[in-house]
Motif scaffolding. Sequence first.
Motif, PDB file in Angstrom:
ATOM      1  N   PHE A 372       0.887  -1.144  -0.095  1.00  0.00           N
ATOM      2  CA  PHE A 372       0.118  -0.011  -0.032  1.00  0.00           C
ATOM      3  C   PHE A 372       0.893   1.276   0.117  1.00  0.00           C
ATOM      4  CE2 PHE A 372      -2.245   3.383   2.056  1.00  0.00           C
ATOM      5  CZ  PHE A 372      -3.571   3.319   1.534  1.00  0.00           C
ATOM      6  N   ALA A 373       1.763   1.327   0.836  1.00  0.00           N
ATOM      7  CA  ALA A 373       2.677   2.446   0.986  1.00  0.00           C
ATOM      8  C   ALA A 373       3.244   2.797  -0.478  1.00  0.00           C
ATOM      9  CB  ALA A 373       3.634   2.362   1.904  1.00  0.00           C
ATOM     10  N   ARG A 374       3.880   2.097  -1.169  1.00  0.00           N
ATOM     11  CA  ARG A 374       4.527   2.156  -2.256  1.00  0.00           C
ATOM     12  C   ARG A 374       3.553   2.363  -3.330  1.00  0.00           C
ATOM     13  NH1 ARG A 374       4.873  -1.282  -6.136  1.00  0.00           N
ATOM     14  NH2 ARG A 374       4.720  -2.873  -4.602  1.00  0.00           N
ATOM     15  N   GLU A 375       2.497   1.679  -3.516  1.00  0.00           N
ATOM     16  CA  GLU A 375       1.620   2.321  -4.540  1.00  0.00           C
ATOM     17  C   GLU A 375       0.656   3.531  -3.989  1.00  0.00           C
ATOM     18  OE1 GLU A 375      -0.894  -1.416  -4.407  1.00  0.00           O
ATOM     19  OE2 GLU A 375       0.607  -2.472  -5.396  1.00  0.00           O
ATOM     20  N   GLU A 376       0.478   3.842  -3.139  1.00  0.00           N
ATOM     21  CA  GLU A 376      -0.299   5.178  -2.924  1.00  0.00           C
ATOM     22  C   GLU A 376       0.660   6.396  -2.408  1.00  0.00           C
ATOM     23  OE1 GLU A 376      -3.611   5.367  -3.337  1.00  0.00           O
ATOM     24  OE2 GLU A 376      -3.379   3.302  -4.272  1.00  0.00           O
ATOM     25  N   ALA A 377       1.931   6.072  -2.632  1.00  0.00           N
ATOM     26  CA  ALA A 377       2.851   7.214  -2.057  1.00  0.00           C
ATOM     27  C   ALA A 377       2.625   8.480  -2.814  1.00  0.00           C
ATOM     28  CB  ALA A 377       4.432   6.630  -2.059  1.00  0.00           C
ATOM     29  N   GLU A 378       2.534   8.274  -4.306  1.00  0.00           N
ATOM     30  CA  GLU A 378       2.534   9.714  -5.169  1.00  0.00           C
ATOM     31  C   GLU A 378       1.226  10.163  -4.821  1.00  0.00           C
ATOM     32  OE1 GLU A 378       4.186  11.496  -7.139  1.00  0.00           O
ATOM     33  OE2 GLU A 378       6.145   9.884  -6.672  1.00  0.00           O
ATOM     34  N   ARG A 379       0.019   9.514  -4.505  1.00  0.00           N
ATOM     35  CA  ARG A 379      -1.085   9.957  -4.104  1.00  0.00           C
ATOM     36  C   ARG A 379      -1.215  10.851  -3.033  1.00  0.00           C
ATOM     37  NH1 ARG A 379      -6.143   8.130  -6.021  1.00  0.00           N
ATOM     38  NH2 ARG A 379      -5.364   5.928  -6.370  1.00  0.00           N
ATOM     39  N   VAL A 380      -0.517   9.889  -2.117  1.00  0.00           N
ATOM     40  CA  VAL A 380      -0.488  10.727  -0.702  1.00  0.00           C
ATOM     41  C   VAL A 380       0.274  12.012  -0.637  1.00  0.00           C
ATOM     42  CG1 VAL A 380       0.382  10.470   1.640  1.00  0.00           C
ATOM     43  CG2 VAL A 380      -1.164   8.697   0.691  1.00  0.00           C
ATOM     44  N   HIS A 381       1.291  11.814  -1.395  1.00  0.00           N
ATOM     45  CA  HIS A 381       2.334  12.989  -1.521  1.00  0.00           C
ATOM     46  C   HIS A 381       1.702  14.381  -2.236  1.00  0.00           C
ATOM     47  CE1 HIS A 381       5.721  15.438  -3.253  1.00  0.00           C
ATOM     48  NE2 HIS A 381       6.039  15.530  -1.965  1.00  0.00           N
ATOM     49  N   ALA A 382       1.045  14.039  -3.483  1.00  0.00           N
ATOM     50  CA  ALA A 382       0.081  14.926  -4.113  1.00  0.00           C
ATOM     51  C   ALA A 382      -0.925  15.594  -3.221  1.00  0.00           C
ATOM     52  CB  ALA A 382      -0.247  14.383  -5.667  1.00  0.00           C
ATOM     53  N   PHE A 383      -1.531  14.829  -2.448  1.00  0.00           N
ATOM     54  CA  PHE A 383      -2.492  15.228  -1.512  1.00  0.00           C
ATOM     55  C   PHE A 383      -2.147  16.205  -0.444  1.00  0.00           C
ATOM     56  CE2 PHE A 383      -5.800  14.723   1.931  1.00  0.00           C
ATOM     57  CZ  PHE A 383      -6.884  14.451   1.112  1.00  0.00           C
ATOM     58  N   VAL A 384      -1.104  15.796   0.140  1.00  0.00           N
ATOM     59  CA  VAL A 384      -0.260  16.690   1.398  1.00  0.00           C
ATOM     60  C   VAL A 384       0.191  17.935   0.702  1.00  0.00           C
ATOM     61  CG1 VAL A 384       1.532  16.890   2.885  1.00  0.00           C
ATOM     62  CG2 VAL A 384       0.282  14.789   2.680  1.00  0.00           C
ATOM     63  N   GLU A 385       0.894  17.965  -0.652  1.00  0.00           N
ATOM     64  CA  GLU A 385       1.117  19.071  -1.236  1.00  0.00           C
ATOM     65  C   GLU A 385       0.027  20.022  -1.323  1.00  0.00           C
ATOM     66  OE1 GLU A 385       4.365  20.396  -2.230  1.00  0.00           O
ATOM     67  OE2 GLU A 385       4.921  18.472  -0.809  1.00  0.00           O
ATOM     68  N   ARG A 386      -1.031  19.621  -1.858  1.00  0.00           N
ATOM     69  CA  ARG A 386      -2.432  20.412  -1.857  1.00  0.00           C
ATOM     70  C   ARG A 386      -2.659  21.079  -0.591  1.00  0.00           C
ATOM     71  NH1 ARG A 386      -4.099  16.254  -5.214  1.00  0.00           N
ATOM     72  NH2 ARG A 386      -5.638  15.615  -3.677  1.00  0.00           N
ATOM     73  N   VAL A 388      -0.672  21.755   2.054  1.00  0.00           N
ATOM     74  CA  VAL A 388       0.423  22.446   2.436  1.00  0.00           C
ATOM     75  C   VAL A 388       0.230  23.878   1.915  1.00  0.00           C
ATOM     76  CG1 VAL A 388       2.916  22.893   2.365  1.00  0.00           C
ATOM     77  CG2 VAL A 388       2.023  20.746   3.042  1.00  0.00           C
ATOM     78  N   ALA A 389      -0.327  24.101   0.777  1.00  0.00           N
ATOM     79  CA  ALA A 389      -0.433  25.428   0.228  1.00  0.00           C
ATOM     80  C   ALA A 389      -1.524  26.193   0.888  1.00  0.00           C
ATOM     81  CB  ALA A 389      -1.231  25.111  -1.212  1.00  0.00           C
ATOM     82  N   ASP A 390      -2.304  25.873   1.859  1.00  0.00           N
ATOM     83  CA  ASP A 390      -3.088  26.406   2.709  1.00  0.00           C
ATOM     84  C   ASP A 390      -2.691  26.688   4.343  1.00  0.00           C
ATOM     85  OD1 ASP A 390      -5.013  26.649   0.756  1.00  0.00           O
ATOM     86  OD2 ASP A 390      -6.048  24.701   1.206  1.00  0.00           O
ATOM     87  N   VAL A 391      -1.221  26.620   4.360  1.00  0.00           N
ATOM     88  CA  VAL A 391      -0.506  26.810   5.945  1.00  0.00           C
ATOM     89  C   VAL A 391      -0.078  28.392   5.774  1.00  0.00           C
ATOM     90  CG1 VAL A 391      -0.041  24.398   5.916  1.00  0.00           C
ATOM     91  CG2 VAL A 391       1.663  26.130   5.132  1.00  0.00           C
ATOM     92  N   ASP A 392      -0.102  28.714   7.022  1.00  0.00           N
ATOM     93  CA  ASP A 392       0.627  30.220   7.243  1.00  0.00           C
ATOM     94  C   ASP A 392       2.132  29.951   7.276  1.00  0.00           C
ATOM     95  OD1 ASP A 392       0.967  29.183   9.778  1.00  0.00           O
ATOM     96  OD2 ASP A 392      -0.532  30.448  10.661  1.00  0.00           O
ATOM     97  N   ALA A 393       2.539  31.270   7.775  1.00  0.00           N
ATOM     98  CA  ALA A 393       4.038  31.169   7.693  1.00  0.00           C
ATOM     99  C   ALA A 393       4.761  30.364   8.790  1.00  0.00           C
ATOM    100  CB  ALA A 393       4.536  32.772   7.842  1.00  0.00           C
ATOM    101  N   ARG A 394       3.953  30.120   9.993  1.00  0.00           N
ATOM    102  CA  ARG A 394       4.376  29.287  11.085  1.00  0.00           C
ATOM    103  C   ARG A 394       4.011  28.034  10.850  1.00  0.00           C
ATOM    104  NH1 ARG A 394       1.443  31.092  15.633  1.00  0.00           N
ATOM    105  NH2 ARG A 394       3.037  30.210  17.064  1.00  0.00           N
ATOM    106  N   GLY A 395       3.339  27.472   9.855  1.00  0.00           N
ATOM    107  CA  GLY A 395       3.247  25.918   9.166  1.00  0.00           C
ATOM    108  C   GLY A 395       1.627  25.642  10.135  1.00  0.00           C
ATOM    109  N   LEU A 396       0.867  26.400  10.455  1.00  0.00           N
ATOM    110  CA  LEU A 396      -0.293  25.856  10.906  1.00  0.00           C
ATOM    111  C   LEU A 396      -1.358  25.978   9.687  1.00  0.00           C
ATOM    112  CD1 LEU A 396      -0.785  28.189  14.037  1.00  0.00           C
ATOM    113  CD2 LEU A 396      -0.715  25.740  14.046  1.00  0.00           C
TER     114      LEU A 396
END
Length: 675
Positions: A372-386, A388-396
């Motif tokens: 699962f980790a290997r097969e879904e890594a790209e999906r999970v990474h892209a999901f997080v990147e989207r 992360v675009a909604d965090v403030d300067a302190r990471g919240l």
Amino acid sequence: MPLASRDEILAAARRASRDPFPDLPEDPRPVSWMYGPGQYELAVLHRLVRDGLAANRFAHYAQNFGVLDARSVFRADALGPTGRLVVAATGTPTVTADGADVPAAAVPDGWAIELPAAVRRITVVVEPAPGGPAAIAVLAGDGLLAPSWSDAAGHPLTVRPGTRDTAPHALGEPVVELVPLGDRAHYALPAAALARVVMRAPERPTLMSGESLAEAAAAPHEAETAHEVVATGTGRWASRHELGFRHLTVTDPVPEAVSVEARIRPVPRRGAFVCSDDTLTRIWATSAYTLRLCLQGLVIDGIKRDRMPWAGDLALSTLANAFAFADADITRDTIVALGSPRDGYVNGISDYSLWWLISTAFYRRHFDDPHFAREEAERVHAFVERLVADVDARGLFRPRSVPSGFSSGNDGGVFIDWGVRVPPGRSSTALQVLWVWALRSAERLLVDATHAGAERVAEAARSAERALRADAWDARRGVWREHLEQPSEPDAYANLLAVLSGLTDAGESPAVVEAIGATAGRTPFMASFALRALGVAGHRAAAVDRIRRDWGAMLDTGGTTFWEEFADPGESPYAMYGRPFGKSLCHAWAAGPAALLPELVLGIRPLADGWTRVAVDPDLGDLEWAAAVVPLPHGDLVVRADGDGVHVDVPPGTVLVRDGADTPGPARVSWSLAP
């Protein structure tokens, strides 16, 4: 101890259940259909949303879920001699053999393809009808019934069983016929079900259904579901839609006969929990049945409303499923289906995007899926990147309000739980705790997949945690505040999530435990997580008492499944959303005790992914005895405990960890509980 063997424990749990269905209903599906990665899961999601919106008068669902590919490529390296190939497809196939076009001729079963000799590679391109997925099934072919098929990029395909005529995404779960009991107008099933109503009458009858008798007898304008009746033959009628109900009223004219065609998920394996308290035994069995009804191609929220998958229900049901049925396929399919929103957040709810990430960690811990980790890594990474675009300067995490947002949520699509309101200008601590937990879940998956984005996610988690502790932790009182901005008081949601995520060691802060225990728990969703947190904090007997009280109250009404929301004293148990029967009385997020009771009473929990290492640490409280069967990946874990001792049957592939010692299975281990 009255129950000594695995079979006796399973039989006792089955007797306590209102589940009227066979574990393995007859439903031959002899043909293997192939889909491109993620396409089967999305196709089932599309079907469920379409059917749920049609069948419900008040359902709503964010329309930002993933779209199906307009075309899919299926590639196979031929094995052995080639000749005539017959395929079924959801669209007209275009075929090439080693790059050369090969005609496909329509035949009764599908498409016949005459392949030249010594073909090395076959490519089939399918463009499905709008709104449907591309899928193929090889019905006949020399050496080609089971070659190594892949998509155009070489990724493995999703394979699911269907029939020669129908691809599996369109089939739904198997159908079992039930005959309701009743007089010439009012009928009742032995337990709730998702079913189509079939009637025999000289003229079109009038149908009302309900999860309660009161709902089935209500005025039509109070109905939650659509009750259109259509002709299926001379003197034969059926509900246009499948309905979630236990009770029926059929009149004008009174029918000559009534039956129902119920959808039910096969359960090849079952877990069990039984104990000396009959109420707790029934609560476990009812939780399992509630969940089984909500396994409908994907994990849906409820059988009456909305009949669609939501990430909050997914998170809690992943835990319940592991203890009740060990059905990894439906959990993974739901994770995949929800993991590709076109914009905004999963289900239009910002914290449900966080629960989606947390669910991937729950799934890996409680099911055996090493790929699962290997097969879904790209999906999970892209999901997080989207995100992360909604965090403030302190990471919240600062979610945006978007057109696809949940209409009943707070600003930024924040939900947390029904009844939670985040005032304008305030920031929910619970949301930020979920953010850190979600990032840590994604980080671990990406590390295990050796993905290059793991460190960036780890740094995002560290930044968010630093800012969260600085703004929301009340060091003087040793508790998490409700909001990042002061003044703010302690909050149950923030504290229970901090304990479960590992941000806080509740054993070191009585104020955290006090805050968790103070919650009334409006819904079984967050109440289950609160009780799990109390268990982690060492207050297991108190958590069991709450289960006995809150879920037992639903049983006391005669319920055969568990509800979307606890009933308020003095008010109708069926009302919600300002509607007299708005509450779902069979809701996946109410199935938490299926996991909670084995965890709290017998201390059964996985210590490593896939249950490869497991802990058993009973705390019987006021119980004389308790026993459980947990369907682990390589066999059943069987635990029996009474006042004198504990007996554990450890299956192969699992190591029991106790007092610093490892016992690999298969093994039987016993020890005394006497002081």
